[in-house]
Design an enzyme around this catalytic site. Structure first.
Site, PDB file in Angstrom:
ATOM      1  N   SER A 132       0.871  -1.282   0.142  1.00  0.00           N
ATOM      2  CA  SER A 132       0.031   0.020   0.014  1.00  0.00           C
ATOM      3  C   SER A 132       0.854   1.200  -0.187  1.00  0.00           C
ATOM      4  O   SER A 132       1.944   1.327   0.435  1.00  0.00           O
ATOM      5  CB  SER A 132      -0.899  -0.022   1.113  1.00  0.00           C
ATOM      6  OG  SER A 132      -1.499   1.396   1.355  1.00  0.00           O
ATOM      7  N   TYR A 145      -1.683  -0.517  10.337  1.00  0.00           N
ATOM      8  CA  TYR A 145      -1.613  -1.129   8.864  1.00  0.00           C
ATOM      9  C   TYR A 145      -0.308  -0.624   8.124  1.00  0.00           C
ATOM     10  O   TYR A 145       0.164  -1.452   7.241  1.00  0.00           O
ATOM     11  CB  TYR A 145      -2.846  -0.606   8.260  1.00  0.00           C
ATOM     12  CG  TYR A 145      -3.120  -0.610   6.850  1.00  0.00           C
ATOM     13  CD1 TYR A 145      -3.540  -1.969   6.311  1.00  0.00           C
ATOM     14  CD2 TYR A 145      -2.956   0.134   5.871  1.00  0.00           C
ATOM     15  CE1 TYR A 145      -3.798  -2.129   4.984  1.00  0.00           C
ATOM     16  CE2 TYR A 145      -3.052  -0.087   4.569  1.00  0.00           C
ATOM     17  CZ  TYR A 145      -3.662  -1.563   4.112  1.00  0.00           C
ATOM     18  OH  TYR A 145      -3.858  -1.729   2.806  1.00  0.00           O
TER      19      TYR A 145
END
Length: 243
Positions: A132, A145
């Site tokens: 990501s 995350y």
């Protein structure tokens, strides 16, 4: 292109993983779709296994069964993740942080280890880690995350070197804003991207299909950022300036 190839996709119940699994099936690969959520696929060449990426035993059992049925695995897409978790660092529990790391990073590592064994003896192998842009740019509350995806980039870099004596290449894809759910987009949502739009699953699918192509064995240890140019954009908050 992918006929007779076995492709293993984690997090395939919905979103990006679902789109990736169906794309490979459409190109005649035999797809092994993994998720913790029960899922039914209409495609005859997709086998679904329910498994928790936190469980080493469950992952090993899936690979064992797949190798028994198909003899080998050629492509691994580490997509499965706890992707919508954000919580203030003042409130997050260590158990919650551990869960995100266990699924997103440790789960990908377990799958990679099992894939390497399942691919032994083949002359072609590909691992793609779906990371990501949050590995590098982030917002408050995304510590768990972001750390998991940063770790995935580092894992990609090291595995590419560790597997240099094998036919396996290891690359990462870092998506930016990809619209996978049904919601309305504003003009600002679109226009703030240098490409003039928000991403769609096909943007990530196309990159996966390119990187796992048998001819593309010189792209190795790379992280391909697919975000419409957003991470190259310098943004200052200024009440006189509008997007």
């Amino acid at each position: 292109m992918y006929k007779n190839k076995v492709v293993f996709v984690t997090g395939a119940a919905n979103g990006l993983g679902n789109a990736i699994a169906k794309a490979y099936a459409k190109l005649n690969a035999f797809v092994i779709a993994i998720d913790i959520v029960d899922t039914k696929f209409n495609e005859k060449n997709i086998d679904f296994y329910k498994a928790d990426l936190k469980s080493e035993d469950q992952i090993k059992n899936v690979f064992k069964d797949v190798v028994k049925k198909h003899g080998s695995v050629h492509v691994l897409i580490n997509n499965g993740a706890i992707s919508k978790f954000n919580k203030s660092i003042f409130d997050i529990e260590l158990s919650e942080f551990d869960d995100v790391i266990s699924v997103n990073l440790r789960g990908s590592f377990i799958c990679s280890k099992e894939f390497i064994k399942a691919n032994e003896g083949e002359n072609y192998g590909r691992i793609i880690n779906i990371a990501s842009t949050r590995f590098n740019q982030n917002e408050a509350g995304w510590e768990a995350y972001g750390a998991s995806k940063g770790g995935l980039i580092s894992l990609t870099n090291t595995m590419a070197i560790s597997l240099s004596e094998t036919p396996i290449t290891v690359n990462a894809i870092s998506p930016g804003w990809i619209k996978v759910d049904d919601y309305e987009l504003s003009d600002i949502d679109k226009k703030q991207h240098p490409s003039g739009r928000v991403g769609v699953p096909k943007d990530i699918v196309n990159a996966c299909l390119f990187l796992t192509n048998e001819d593309n064995d010189f792209i190795n240890g790379s992280n391909i950022i697919i975000d419409g140019g957003m991470t190259k954009k310098m943004i200052y908050i200024d009440d006189k300036w509008n997007l």
